[in-house]
Design a protein around this motif. Structure first.
Motif, mmCIF file in Angstrom:
data_model
loop_
_atom_site.group_PDB
_atom_site.id
_atom_site.type_symbol
_atom_site.label_atom_id
_atom_site.label_comp_id
_atom_site.label_asym_id
_atom_site.label_seq_id
_atom_site.Cartn_x
_atom_site.Cartn_y
_atom_site.Cartn_z
ATOM 1 N N UNK A 282 0.828 -1.210 0.000
ATOM 2 C CA UNK A 282 0.000 0.000 0.000
ATOM 3 C C UNK A 282 0.861 1.258 0.000
ATOM 4 N N UNK A 283 1.961 1.215 0.728
ATOM 5 C CA UNK A 283 2.854 2.374 0.788
ATOM 6 C C UNK A 283 3.516 2.632 -0.568
ATOM 7 N N UNK A 284 3.910 1.557 -1.230
ATOM 8 C CA UNK A 284 4.513 1.695 -2.557
ATOM 9 C C UNK A 284 3.494 2.225 -3.567
ATOM 10 N N UNK A 285 2.254 1.767 -3.463
ATOM 11 C CA UNK A 285 1.209 2.235 -4.368
ATOM 12 C C UNK A 285 0.935 3.719 -4.151
ATOM 13 N N UNK A 286 0.916 4.146 -2.887
ATOM 14 C CA UNK A 286 0.680 5.561 -2.609
ATOM 15 C C UNK A 286 1.822 6.414 -3.149
ATOM 16 N N UNK A 287 3.042 5.941 -3.013
ATOM 17 C CA UNK A 287 4.188 6.675 -3.538
ATOM 18 C C UNK A 287 4.088 6.832 -5.058
ATOM 19 N N UNK A 288 3.752 5.758 -5.752
ATOM 20 C CA UNK A 288 3.607 5.835 -7.214
ATOM 21 C C UNK A 288 2.450 6.755 -7.598
ATOM 22 N N UNK A 289 1.348 6.658 -6.846
ATOM 23 C CA UNK A 289 0.202 7.520 -7.116
ATOM 24 C C UNK A 289 0.571 8.986 -6.924
ATOM 25 N N UNK A 290 1.406 9.267 -5.932
ATOM 26 C CA UNK A 290 1.791 10.651 -5.667
ATOM 27 C C UNK A 290 2.536 11.257 -6.855
ATOM 28 N N UNK A 291 3.300 10.454 -7.563
ATOM 29 C CA UNK A 291 4.002 10.950 -8.750
ATOM 30 C C UNK A 291 3.010 11.359 -9.836
#
Length: 319
Positions: A282-291
Motif C-alpha cells: 500500500x505504501x509503494x502504491x501511494x508513492x507511485x500515485x503521488x508521482x
C-alpha cells in the motif's frame, strides 16, 4: 614486449574515470524533470505572452539552476549517500567524481543560470531562482536535512517554487495563482516522501537522517500522511477556482484527490506487521500515485490553458 591487458586499470582496485553520464547524474535529472515541468506550466498559464525563444531560455535556465542545486546537494551529502543503499552508487560517494568537482560544477551552473535568466527575462525571476537554489543547497541540504524531522516539510519550499519562477519570468509580478501552485507542491511533498520513507526506512536510519519514520516512528508517519493528504485536497481544488483553473481541472482534481486520500487512508489503517507482510504494498502504491498526482494536476492546468479548451468553455458559458 609487455603484454598489456585491456582490463588494466579496472581490476587493480582503481575506480573508472567519470563519464558524461556521471556528470549528468550530479544534476539529478529525475528531480530536475519535475522542476522543469512545473516551471513550464507556471510560465505557460501566466496571463502574458512570451516569445517562444525567451520561454525556452527561461525554462533552460530554471532547469540548469535545478541541476546546480542537485550538484551542490551531492557534494555536501556525499557522506550520507555513501551509507544509503539507494544512493551509494551516486558519482561522488562511488568515487567517480571528486567532491570538489561537484562543488565547482554546482557553483558555476548556479551563477550561469541566475545571470542568464535575469538577462533573458527579468531580475525579479532571477532573484527567485537564486533564492530557490540557496534554499535547497544551504537551508535544506546543509541545515534542515540533518537537524530536524521537519526537513521535508520546510525544505519542500525549494521544490515548490519553480512554478512561481516560471510565472514571474513571464509577467514580472506575483499573483495568487502561482502561489497556489507553490502551495500545491509544498503540501504534496511531505506525504510523497514519507510514503517512500516507510519502505526505505533503514536507509535513513543507517545514514543518521532524522526522517519522521526514524524520530517518531511508523505510526506517527502514517498519521501525518493522512493529515497532509486531507489538507492537500482543498489547496488543489482552490487552484481550480482561479483564472488558471476550470471545469476540466476541477473534475480531474476531484478524482485525483479522492484517490490520494483513499490511498493515504489505506496506509493509515495498516500496522507495521501488516505492511511488512506484503512488503509495503500500500505504501509503494501511494508513492507511485503521488508521482502521477502532481504530474496530472499540472498537466490539467496546461490543458485548461490551451486555446481550444478556452474557446469551448467560453461557448458553454455563453449558452
Amino acid at each position: 614486449m609487455t603484454d598489456v591487458s585491456l582490463n588494466d586499470g579496472l581490476d587493480d582496485g582503481r575506480t573508472p574515470e567519470a563519464g558524461f553520464g556521471d556528470y549528468l547524474a550530479l544534476l539529478k535529472p529525475r528531480v530536475m524533470s519535475l522542476v522543469v515541468f512545473t516551471a513550464l506550466v507556471g510560465l505557460l498559464v501566466a496571463p502574458a505572452p512570451v516569445h517562444p525563444f525567451v520561454g525556452f531560455v527561461a525554462i533552460l535556465c530554471i532547469a540548469i539552476g535545478g541541476g546546480a542545486s542537485g550538484a551542490l546537494n551531492m557534494w555536501w551529502d556525499a557522506d550520507i549517500d555513501a551509507r544509503m543503499k539507494r544512493t551509494r552508487g551516486r558519482p561522488v560517494p562511488a568515487g567517480r567524481v571528486e567532491a570538489g568537482e561537484a562543488l565547482g560544477l554546482g557553483v558555476a551552473l548556479s551563477g550561469f543560470s541566475v545571470l542568464m535568466l535575469g538577462l533573458a527575462t527579468n531580475w525579479f525571476a532571477a532573484s527567485l531562482l537564486a533564492f530557490t537554489i540557496f534554499f535547497y543547497a544551504v537551508v535544506y541540504t546543509m541545515w534542515l536535512k540533518r537537524s530536524t524531522a521537519q526537513n521535508i516539510v520546510i525544505g519542500g519550499l525549494a521544490g515548490a517554487l519553480p512554478p512561481l519562477v516560471g510565472w514571474v519570468a513571464a509577467t514580472g509580478a506575483m499573483a495568487l495563482e502561482p502561489w497556489l501552485m507553490v502551495a500545491l507542491v509544498f503540501m504534496w511533498t511531505p506525504p510523497h516522501f514519507w510514503a517512500l520513507a516507510l519502505f526505505v526506512r533503514s536507509d535513513y536510519g543507517d545514514a543518521g537522517v532524522p526522517m519522521l519514520t526514524e524520530t517518531h516512528g511508523a505510526r506517527a508517519t502514517r498519521n501525518h500522511i493522512l493529515a497532509y493528504a486531507l489538507l492537500l485536497a482543498p489547496v488543489a481544488l482552490a487552484l481550480g477556482l482561479t483564472s488558471v483553473g476550470g471545469p476540466i481541472y476541477l473534475a480531474g482534481s476531484i478524482a485525483l484527490n479522492a484517490a490520494f486520500v483513499a490511498g493515504a487512508a489505506r496506509v493509515w489503517r495498516r500496522d507495521q506487521a501488516t505492511a511488512e507482510a506484503d512488503r509495503f504494498l500500500a505504501e509503494r502504491k501511494l508513492f507511485k500515485l503521488s508521482l502521477w498526482y502532481l504530474f496530472l494536476h499540472f498537466g490539467l492546468l496546461m490543458v485548461e490553458a490551451t486555446p481550444l479548451v478556452v474557446r469551448l468553455e467560453g461557448a458553454v458559458a455563453w449558452l
